[in-house]
Design an enzyme around this catalytic site. Structure first.
Site, PDB file in Angstrom:
ATOM      1  N   LYS A  61       0.871  -1.186   0.000  1.00  0.00           N
ATOM      2  CA  LYS A  61       0.000   0.000   0.000  1.00  0.00           C
ATOM      3  C   LYS A  61       0.900   1.226   0.000  1.00  0.00           C
ATOM      4  O   LYS A  61       1.444   1.603   1.025  1.00  0.00           O
ATOM      5  CB  LYS A  61      -0.868  -0.028   1.253  1.00  0.00           C
ATOM      6  CG  LYS A  61      -2.112   0.828   1.259  1.00  0.00           C
ATOM      7  CD  LYS A  61      -1.962   2.283   0.946  1.00  0.00           C
ATOM      8  CE  LYS A  61      -2.024   3.238   2.083  1.00  0.00           C
ATOM      9  NZ  LYS A  61      -1.944   4.643   1.606  1.00  0.00           N
TER      10      LYS A  61
ATOM     11  N   GLY B 203       6.663   6.053   8.341  1.00  0.00           N
ATOM     12  CA  GLY B 203       5.766   7.203   8.374  1.00  0.00           C
ATOM     13  C   GLY B 203       5.885   7.919   9.705  1.00  0.00           C
ATOM     14  O   GLY B 203       6.935   7.873  10.347  1.00  0.00           O
ATOM     15  N   SER B 204       4.798   8.520  10.143  1.00  0.00           N
ATOM     16  CA  SER B 204       4.873   9.339  11.356  1.00  0.00           C
ATOM     17  C   SER B 204       4.815   8.478  12.618  1.00  0.00           C
ATOM     18  O   SER B 204       4.281   7.364  12.611  1.00  0.00           O
ATOM     19  CB  SER B 204       3.719  10.339  11.381  1.00  0.00           C
ATOM     20  OG  SER B 204       2.515   9.651  11.636  1.00  0.00           O
TER      21      SER B 204
ATOM     22  N   VAL C  23       1.128   7.660  13.596  1.00  0.00           N
ATOM     23  CA  VAL C  23       0.512   6.519  12.900  1.00  0.00           C
ATOM     24  C   VAL C  23       1.193   5.217  13.332  1.00  0.00           C
ATOM     25  O   VAL C  23       0.536   4.189  13.496  1.00  0.00           O
ATOM     26  CB  VAL C  23       0.581   6.713  11.362  1.00  0.00           C
ATOM     27  CG1 VAL C  23       0.070   5.484  10.631  1.00  0.00           C
ATOM     28  CG2 VAL C  23      -0.216   7.939  10.950  1.00  0.00           C
ATOM     29  N   GLY C  24       2.501   5.281  13.554  1.00  0.00           N
ATOM     30  CA  GLY C  24       3.233   4.086  13.994  1.00  0.00           C
ATOM     31  C   GLY C  24       2.663   3.519  15.286  1.00  0.00           C
ATOM     32  O   GLY C  24       2.560   2.294  15.459  1.00  0.00           O
TER      33      GLY C  24
ATOM     34  N   GLU D 277       9.514   2.546  11.049  1.00  0.00           N
ATOM     35  CA  GLU D 277      10.522   3.599  10.848  1.00  0.00           C
ATOM     36  C   GLU D 277       9.772   4.914  10.923  1.00  0.00           C
ATOM     37  O   GLU D 277       9.019   5.249  10.006  1.00  0.00           O
ATOM     38  CB  GLU D 277      11.186   3.455   9.475  1.00  0.00           C
ATOM     39  CG  GLU D 277      12.131   2.291   9.344  1.00  0.00           C
ATOM     40  CD  GLU D 277      13.259   2.333  10.341  1.00  0.00           C
ATOM     41  OE1 GLU D 277      13.580   3.421  10.860  1.00  0.00           O
ATOM     42  OE2 GLU D 277      13.808   1.263  10.619  1.00  0.00           O
TER      43      GLU D 277
ATOM     44  N   CYS E  10      12.793  11.879   6.812  1.00  0.00           N
ATOM     45  CA  CYS E  10      12.826  11.598   8.253  1.00  0.00           C
ATOM     46  C   CYS E  10      14.240  11.803   8.775  1.00  0.00           C
ATOM     47  O   CYS E  10      14.456  11.933   9.971  1.00  0.00           O
ATOM     48  CB  CYS E  10      12.256  10.239   8.578  1.00  0.00           C
ATOM     49  SG  CYS E  10      12.920   8.918   7.639  1.00  0.00           S
TER      50      CYS E  10
ATOM     51  N   GLU F  44       8.659  17.198  15.002  1.00  0.00           N
ATOM     52  CA  GLU F  44       9.023  16.996  13.596  1.00  0.00           C
ATOM     53  C   GLU F  44       8.123  17.869  12.718  1.00  0.00           C
ATOM     54  O   GLU F  44       6.906  17.829  12.843  1.00  0.00           O
ATOM     55  CB  GLU F  44       8.847  15.525  13.213  1.00  0.00           C
ATOM     56  CG  GLU F  44       9.249  15.267  11.777  1.00  0.00           C
ATOM     57  CD  GLU F  44       9.259  13.799  11.396  1.00  0.00           C
ATOM     58  OE1 GLU F  44       8.248  13.128  11.640  1.00  0.00           O
ATOM     59  OE2 GLU F  44      10.280  13.336  10.857  1.00  0.00           O
TER      60      GLU F  44
END
Ligand code: UN1
Length: 497
Positions: A175, A228-229, A232-233, A250, A284, A385
């Site tokens: 995805k 991703g962020s 969301v992680g 990550e 990142c 971030e």
């Protein structure tokens, strides 16, 4: 008419079952539509997972060197299509051509590494504590891997995950970010052209909520790799916990470059410009804090502002452009809001701080490279971030203070120190809390054959890249072969009492 793209499930290009679609536009010129893509749902994820599960039964039995041969072909095809892929990527996410070429090259490097790993995938043989018994541990495939990727490295990051996953004998449901679905589609085409069998690679386009979380929560997906962020992680971790699937995360960074008074200032200047404003700060690994020694503060700031003023904003496809747009309006809004936050907290703008007025940039999501001074370590612009072209400069008085400020964040991905003093360099290597430390080089620029990942809330302990990613995508099987012809009890028969 915009080009129409499709999902790839069980060896066939198909629309979303619902027939719904979404558009992807060029962030440097939002009038230009890159394509329309399927807005998939749970039913499409189900189909893809079913296909991947079925295909796994055959793919896991293909010898790893054979899988490696396919990976070599993948690398060759990427070499042939490198320029076209780079141009497509710049059109859909905005970074400049030199960088999108680098992104594709990172994928090529990853393909050739995976190819050679097909003839390694080493296990261990270990002496048994008992006679006439043979012990070994070997890597085995796991099953269906869910791969959920961001838009900032639309080729490199998917390859970091998909190539080792496939090489290890897993099948994949992919995805990609909905800002970069065209590059992701090209990658799948290449895998198919190189001979990856049907059902082994599947791509499902759509939103993070329906498709991404659909994959993460699916009971028949065995492992998930996400970049991703941090926000969301954390959600992914929670959803995946219900089925105890293996998850590699990550996540965010708040990377700093420390410049000591003895540093080569010209070198440090090139480093911070590239680290902070390359990819429009949307990495990142981007340098979002500059920790500057007070003895060189004024001199270095003058050099920095002079040079940043010369950076040229524009469409990344054009010659001479240094900095592209933000990827979308949401990202541009985030940058704008952090500029306000910084000012409210008492920091001062040394350069930039606004959306450019140039009419040539009026139809893209551009933001000026922005530098804040008078930043305190506790300010939000020093802690959170931003993922945009914003650099927060903090004055420090010693190596110890620099390292303390550097570590004062929930993140721990990349870090950089500029100094000519070998003792300071090694002290920093020892004490900086980050997965990656560069000496006399910027915070960006990871190489495909080295471990990549971070500590603290940047991840959950796994590493991509190099040899380490193969640990994530394979399971260890321990094997004992007893050829003594009798029952031998470990820990018992080989000791007197
Ligand atoms: C990322 O920003 O998510 O080291 C990855 C680098 C690149 C990879 C960045 N090779 O900046």
């Amino acid at each position: 008419m915009a080009k129409k793209f499709q999902n790839f499930i069980n060896g066939k290009w198909v629309d979303a079952k619902s027939g719904k679609t979404f558009e992807n536009r060029n962030p440097a010129n939002w009038d230009e539509i890159v394509g329309t893509f399927p807005k998939s749902g749970k039913e499409d994820v189900d189909e893809a997972v079913k296909a991947a599960r079925l295909a796994f039964e055959k793919w896991r039995l293909v010898p790893a060197p054979k899988r490696g041969d396919i990976m070599r072909k993948v690398g060759d095809l990427m070499v042939e299509r490198k320029e076209e892929l780079a141009r497509q990527m710049t059109r859909e996410m905005g970074k400049v051509l030199a960088e999108t070429r680098g992104d594709v090259q990172e994928g090529i490097d990853t393909a050739y590494y995976a190819s050679s790993e097909g003839r390694r995938l080493f296990g261990h043989t270990v002496p048994s504590e008992l006679p006439n018994k043979f012990n070994m541990a070997m890597r085995v495939p796991i099953g269906v891997a869910g791969v959920v990727t961001p838009w900032n490295f639309p080729m490199a990051i998917p390859t970091w995950k998909i190539f080792p996953a496939l090489l290890c004998g897993n099948t994949v449901v992919f995805k990609p970010a909905s800002d970069t679905p065209a590059t992701a589609t090209s990658l799948v085409e290449i895998l198919v052209d190189a001979g990856v069998p049907e059902g082994v690679i599947n791509i499902v386009h759509g939103g993070g909520g329906e498709v991404g979380m659909g994959i993460v929560g699916h009971p028949d997906v065995d492992l998930v790799s996400f970049t991703g962020s941090t926000e969301v992680g954390k959600k992914i971790s929670e959803v995946a916990a219900s089925t105890l699937k293996r998850v590699s995360l990550e996540l965010g960074g708040k990377n700093a470059q420390l410049v000591m008074a003895d540093a080569d200032l010209h070198l440090a200047l090139d480093g911070v410009l590239w680290g902070a404003f390359g990819t429009t700060g949307q990495r990142c690994t981007a340098t979002s804090r500059l920790l500057l020694h007070e003895k060189v503060f004024n001199e270095f700031m003058k050099m920095l502002v002079d040079r940043v003023a010369k950076l040229k904003l524009g469409d990344g496809l054009l010659e001479g452009v240094d900095v592209g747009p933000c990827v979308n309006q949401g990202q541009q809004d985030t940058v704008k809001s952090y500029v306000e936050i910084g000012l409210k907290e008492g920091a001062r703008i040394a350069f930039g701080g606004a959306v450019p007025k140039d009419p040539a940039l009026a139809r893209g999501w551009f933001h000026e490279p922005t530098i804040f001074v008078d930043v305190q370590p506790h300010h939000r612009i020093a802690k959170e971030e931003i993922f945009g072209p914003v650099l927060s400069v903090i004055k420090i008085a010693s190596l110890e203070e620099g390292i303390r400020v550097m570590n004062d964040t929930i993140y721990g991905l990349s870090s950089s120190v500029y100094t000519k003093n070998v003792n300071d360099a090694y002290t920093a290597i020892r004490d900086i809390q980050a997965g990656i430390t560069y000496i006399n080089a910027p915070t960006i620029g990871a190489e495909a054959h080295m471990p990549f990942g971070g500590v603290k809330q940047t991840g959950n302990g796994h590493r991509e890249g190099g040899w380490t990613v193969y640990d994530f995508f394979s399971e260890w099987k321990t094997v004992y072969v007893d050829y003594s012809g009798g029952l031998q009890r470990a820990q018992i028969d080989n000791y007197d009492k």
